[in-house]
Design an enzyme around this catalytic site. Structure first.
Site, short mmCIF file in Angstrom:
data_model
loop_
_atom_site.label_atom_id
_atom_site.label_comp_id
_atom_site.label_asym_id
_atom_site.label_seq_id
_atom_site.Cartn_x
_atom_site.Cartn_y
_atom_site.Cartn_z
N GLN A 125 3.42 6.29 -1.40
CA GLN A 125 3.09 4.89 -2.32
C GLN A 125 4.15 5.01 -3.59
OE1 GLN A 125 0.05 2.90 -2.09
NE2 GLN A 125 0.91 2.19 -3.84
N ASP A 139 5.56 0.44 5.74
CA ASP A 139 5.56 -0.64 4.56
C ASP A 139 6.82 -1.62 4.76
OD1 ASP A 139 3.76 -0.35 2.54
OD2 ASP A 139 5.00 1.24 1.63
N LYS A 173 -6.60 1.94 1.07
CA LYS A 173 -6.01 2.14 2.24
C LYS A 173 -6.78 3.01 3.28
CE LYS A 173 -1.50 0.84 0.26
NZ LYS A 173 -0.26 1.00 -0.19
#
Ligand code: NAP
Length: 292
Positions: free
Chosen positions: A97, A120, A53
């Site tokens: 995460q 997300d 990322k």
């Protein structure tokens, strides 16, 4: 009939090319999109994802910073970091995460991220908008799959889409995207899970079969209809002493044999996985645009 292999690379490149223009426009207004990524603990797969990322942000000129916390981090400390990042105007997107260590309540963290920074697309507000067919931050993996189907011109409207898996991050949002009365969707959807009896009777009906179960090579050729499109979301580390790393990556689909029956199929690696990060970049740019 030759099977079409649905590689993620050209699709992800098209997404990134479009983003470059949007990033330039933001720059002209003095705005640099920013993404904060929080990594708690030492999960090896998570570490790989977080590195990718950051690399992807770097390539596009998106500001990114990774905040690493130890495995034993307590809920309070993680809550406080999320609050701090919510308030930090350098970051338009905040991502924690997953999975998180056991002592942390994942739901609390997801709920705490500002919906406008939830790149997300996991916050209930954004999931709610997705269900209602409103514009929102779409969860990256399902959004990436929609992008792939569109790129490869695979018809969706009127088709029977069967999804194996009902997780909040893949299966559920995937189903919700697929049945929307909108361009590129409008499918009839069936969802299978561990409570499904005789799953094969459903998977064999699928025009488009999307598998996100996390069970290596569980979908075999006899479970797939001739001429179907198969999208394999699974990324599983299967022990392989013959390899330097000691494992190989396998999808949820037995690629070699299933391929023979399908019209189109995604490989693992090199398929859906590449799309997830591209869509995260897209959500981050959207968040920067939306904050203005
Ligand atoms: P998850 O949260 O573990 O959910 C798995 C789902 O599959 C559950 O709904 C489960 O049913 C169902 N399932 C498991 N075994 C099954 C079986 N034998 N028969 C029928 N259904 C079964 O997993 P996830 O987070 O959605 O991830 C799924 C896979 O996709 C994993 O391999 C993950 O690494 C991969 N993934 C890849 C990407 C990417 O970018 N490529 C992104 C996210 C995830 P129940 O609900 O009944 O338990």
């Amino acid at each position: 009939m030759e099977t079409l292999i649905l590689y993620g690379k050209p699709v992800a490149e098209r997404v990134r090319d479009r983003l470059k223009q949007r990033i330039r426009e933001l720059e002209q207004r003095g705005i640099r999109p920013g993404l904060a990524v929080v990594l708690v603990g030492e999960n090896p797969a998570s570490k790989v994802y977080v590195r990718s990322k950051a690399r992807s942000c770097g390539e596009l000129g998106i500001l990114s910073e990774t905040f690493r916390l130890p495995e034993h981090t307590e809920q309070k400390a993680l809550n406080a970091l999320v609050e701090k990042l919510n308030a930090d105007s350098r970051f338009h997107g905040v991502l924690v995460q997953l999975p998180l260590p056991q002592q942390i309540d994942e739901k609390q963290i997801i709920h705490r991220i500002l919906p406008l920074k939830d790149v997300d697309g996991f916050h209930p507000v954004n999931i709610g908008r997705l269900v209602l067919g409103e514009e929102t931050y779409l969860p990256c993996t399902p959004a990436g799959i929609m992008e792939m189907l569109s790129y490869y011109r695979i018809p969706v409207s009127g088709k029977h889409v069967v999804i194996v898996g009902r997780s909040n991050i893949v299966g559920k949002p995937m189903a919700n995207l697929m049945y929307q009365k909108s361009e590129g969707a409008n499918a009839t959807v069936t969802i299978c899970h561990t409570g499904t009896d005789n799953m094969k009777q459903y998977t064999r009906q699928a025009d488009i079969l999307i598998v996100a179960a996390g069970v290596p090579e569980m979908i075999t050729a006899e479970m797939v209809k001739e001429g179907a499109t198969v999208i394999d979301v699974g990324v599983n580390r299967v022990p392989d002493p013959g390899r330097k790393k000691g494992y190989r990556l396998a999808g949820d689909v037995a690629f070699d044999t299933v391929k023979e029956k399908t019209a189109a199929i995604t490989p693992v690696p090199g398929g859906v996985g590449l799309m997830t990060i591209a869509m995260l970049m897209q959500n981050t740019v959207k968040a920067a645009e939306d904050h203005v």
